[in-house]
Scaffold this active site. Structure first.
Site, short mmCIF file in Angstrom:
data_model
loop_
_atom_site.label_atom_id
_atom_site.label_comp_id
_atom_site.label_asym_id
_atom_site.label_seq_id
_atom_site.Cartn_x
_atom_site.Cartn_y
_atom_site.Cartn_z
N LYS A 120 -34.47 0.97 18.67
CA LYS A 120 -34.88 0.76 20.76
C LYS A 120 -34.84 -0.33 21.27
O LYS A 120 -35.61 -1.26 21.17
CB LYS A 120 -35.84 1.85 21.23
CG LYS A 120 -36.42 2.26 21.50
CD LYS A 120 -36.91 3.46 22.37
CE LYS A 120 -37.57 3.74 24.43
NZ LYS A 120 -39.23 3.92 24.42
N ARG A 155 -38.46 6.38 33.61
CA ARG A 155 -39.92 5.82 33.92
C ARG A 155 -41.00 6.55 35.39
O ARG A 155 -41.56 7.03 35.35
CB ARG A 155 -40.69 4.35 33.96
CG ARG A 155 -40.13 4.10 32.45
CD ARG A 155 -40.24 2.50 32.73
NE ARG A 155 -39.93 2.45 31.44
CZ ARG A 155 -39.58 0.95 30.79
NH1 ARG A 155 -39.47 0.44 31.87
NH2 ARG A 155 -39.19 0.94 29.44
N LYS A 184 -31.02 3.90 21.11
CA LYS A 184 -30.92 4.07 22.39
C LYS A 184 -31.26 2.39 22.98
O LYS A 184 -32.04 1.58 22.21
CB LYS A 184 -32.61 4.63 22.62
CG LYS A 184 -32.79 5.23 23.65
CD LYS A 184 -34.27 5.67 23.88
CE LYS A 184 -35.38 5.61 25.11
NZ LYS A 184 -36.25 5.80 25.04
N TYR A 189 -29.22 14.66 29.02
CA TYR A 189 -29.36 15.57 29.83
C TYR A 189 -28.40 16.60 30.46
O TYR A 189 -28.61 17.77 31.01
CB TYR A 189 -30.39 14.53 31.01
CG TYR A 189 -31.42 13.85 31.15
CD1 TYR A 189 -32.25 14.26 30.44
CD2 TYR A 189 -31.39 12.28 30.11
CE1 TYR A 189 -33.48 13.34 30.40
CE2 TYR A 189 -31.66 11.33 30.46
CZ TYR A 189 -33.35 12.01 30.03
OH TYR A 189 -34.71 11.31 29.64
N1 LIG Z 1 -41.30 5.35 25.47
C1 LIG Z 1 -41.00 6.02 25.55
C2 LIG Z 1 -40.40 6.59 25.92
N2 LIG Z 1 -39.06 7.43 25.48
C3 LIG Z 1 -38.10 7.85 26.01
C4 LIG Z 1 -37.80 6.39 27.20
C5 LIG Z 1 -36.55 6.90 27.79
C6 LIG Z 1 -35.51 7.49 27.94
C7 LIG Z 1 -34.70 7.95 29.26
O1 LIG Z 1 -35.02 7.21 29.22
O2 LIG Z 1 -34.53 8.48 29.46
C8 LIG Z 1 -39.08 5.97 27.20
C9 LIG Z 1 -38.79 4.89 28.09
C10 LIG Z 1 -39.41 4.04 27.57
O3 LIG Z 1 -39.40 3.44 26.80
O4 LIG Z 1 -39.46 3.19 28.58
#
Ligand SMILES: NCc1[nH]cc(CCC(=O)O)c1CC(=O)O
Length: 333
Positions: free
Chosen positions: A202, A212, A256, A321
Site C-alpha cells: 500500500k 478520506r 493499492k 466503486y
Molecule cells: N487506512 C484506511 C484506508 N483504507 C482504504 C483507503 C483508501 C481507499 C480509497 O482511496 O478508495 C484508506 C485511506 C488511507 O490509507 O488513507
C-alpha cells in the site's frame, strides 16, 4: 517463450481481429462479476443515503439502506462487499477505542448483512484512521506513529470484526507484524477459518483524497502517512512486504492504488502466484468520473477497460466503486 511471427504477408495479425467471433476466440483475459469486490460507506442513522461529493454516484448509507444495497449487489452476483465506516467526530479519540467496540457501525453492519444476505462475503478494513482524532492509521505518541502498541489495538479490532461474522479481514494500516499477530489471535480464539486479505503493498498515495472525505478523515489528518505507507518509487520493497505478509498468514494480498501500480500487480502475481487483488481507489474513480461528467470519456467503456487492465496485469479480483455498474453490464452480455 516468444511466439513465432513469420514475415508479412505470411503473418497478418489483423486476420484474427477481423470479426467479433474471431476476437472472442483470441481474447486472452476475461473479466467476470466474480472478480468484483464492492467498497461501501456506512454512516449512522436510519433511512439515510447521502452522496459523497468527490465521488459522483457513491453514497454513504445508514445500516438499513446499506443492507438493501448489499442485497442488490448479491442479486447481481457480486461475491463480496468491503465496509468502511463514516464515524462521528465525537467517537474519535487518541486511543481509538471505538475501533474494537463490538457495536460500532461497521460491526453492526457486518451482523446485519450476515443475518440478511448470508451468501455475500463481508470484507472489513483494519486500520485506526476512522476512529483516530488525528486521522492516522496508528496510535500517535509524541508525533510518532507507534508500531507495536498499534498492532495490539489492531488485533482487538480484528477479533471484534471476526466475532461479528466478517469473512475477510483487510488490514490496511501498514504496521509491521500485524498479520502474524492477527493470525495468531484468530487461531487462538476459534476463528481459524477467517481469511486475511492484506493490504501488503500500500503506497503513500495522493489518490486516496476522496476516500478520506467519504469517511470524514480528511479534516482530522495531520501530516502524511509516509512513515508507514510505501514510497511510490519502490518495487522491490513491495515484493518483500508481500512475502513477509504471506509468511505471517495472509491468504490473499493486495496492491493499492491500482491503475498507477499495475507493474506491481504483475510482478506480485508472477513472483508468488498467490491470490492477488488490486484496489481501484477513490481517486482513480473520481478521476474517471470527472472526465465522464465533462463528456470527455465514455463511462461504460472506460470503466470496463480500466477493470480489464487489472485482470490483464494478473489480478484475481478488484476492489472497485464501479462494481454494481460493471456487474450490470457483465450480466447483460
Ligand atoms: N487506512 C484506511 C484506508 N483504507 C482504504 C483507503 C483508501 C481507499 C480509497 O482511496 O478508495 C484508506 C485511506 C488511507 O490509507 O488513507
Amino acid at each position: 517463450m516468444r511466439p513465432t511471427v513469420a514475415p508479412f504477408p505470411t503473418t497478418r495479425l489483423r486476420r484474427t481481429r477481423r470479426t467479433a467471433a474471431l476476437r472472442a476466440l483470441t481474447s486472452e483475459t476475461t473479466l467476470s462479476v466474480g472478480d468484483l469486490i464492492w467498497p461501501i460507506f456506512v454512516r449512522a442513522g436510519e433511512g439515510v443515503e447521502e452522496p459523497v461529493p468527490s465521488m459522483p454516484g457513491v453514497m454513504r448509507r445508514s445500516v438499513d439502506l446499506s443492507v438493501a444495497a448489499v442485497k442488490e449487489a448479491a442479486a447481481l452476483g457480486i461475491p463480496a462487499v468491503c465496509i468502511f465506516p463514516y464515524t462521528d467526530v465525537s467517537l474519535k479519540t487518541e486511543l481509538c477505542e471505538e475501533a474494537w467496540n463490538p457495536d460500532n457501525l461497521s460491526n453492526r453492519l457486518i451482523r446485519a448483512i450476515k443475518a440478511e444476505v448470508p451468501e455475500i462475503a463481508v470484507m472489513t478494513d483494519i486500520a485506526l484512521d476512522p476512529y483516530n482524532s488525528n486521522g492516522h492509521d496508528g496510535i500517535v505518541r509524541d508525533g510518532v506513529i507507534v508500531n507495536d502498541e498499534t498492532v495490539e489495538a489492531l488485533v482487538k479490532m480484528a477479533l471484534a470484526q471476526a466475532e461479528a461474522g466478517a469473512d475477510i479481514l483487510g488490514p490496511s494500516d501498514m504496521m509491521d507484524g500485524r498479520i502474524g499477530a492477527i493470525r495468531t489471535a484468530l487461531e487462538e480464539n476459534g476463528h481459524s477459518d477467517v481469511t486475511i486479505m492484506s493490504y501488503s503493498a500500500k503506497y503513500a498515495s495522493a489518490f486516496y483524497g476522496p476516500f478520506r472525505d467519504a469517511v470524514g478523515a480528511s479534516g482530522a489528518l495531520t501530516g502524511d502517512k509516509k512513515t508507514y505507507q510505501m514510497d511510490p518509487a519502490n518495487t522491490d520493497e513491495a515484493v518483500r512486504l508481500i512475502e513477509r505478509d504471506l509468511m505471517e498468514g495472509a491468504d490473499m494480498v493486495m496492491v493499492k492504488p491500482g491503475m498507477p501500480y499495475l507493474d506491481i500487480c504483475r510482478r506480485v502475481k508472477t513472483e508468488f502466484g498467490v491470490p492477488t487483488y488490486a484496489y481501484q481507489v477513490s481517486g482513480e474513480y473520481a478521476m474517471l468520473m470527472a472526465a465522464v461528467q465533462n463528456g470527455w470519456l465514455d463511462h461504460d467503456k472506460v470503466m470496463m477497460e480500466s477493470l480489464m487492465a487489472f485482470k490483464r496485469a494478473g489480478c484475481d479480483g478488484i476492489l472497485t466503486y464501479f462494481a454494481p455498474a460493471a456487474a450490470k453490464i457483465l450480466n447483460a452480455r
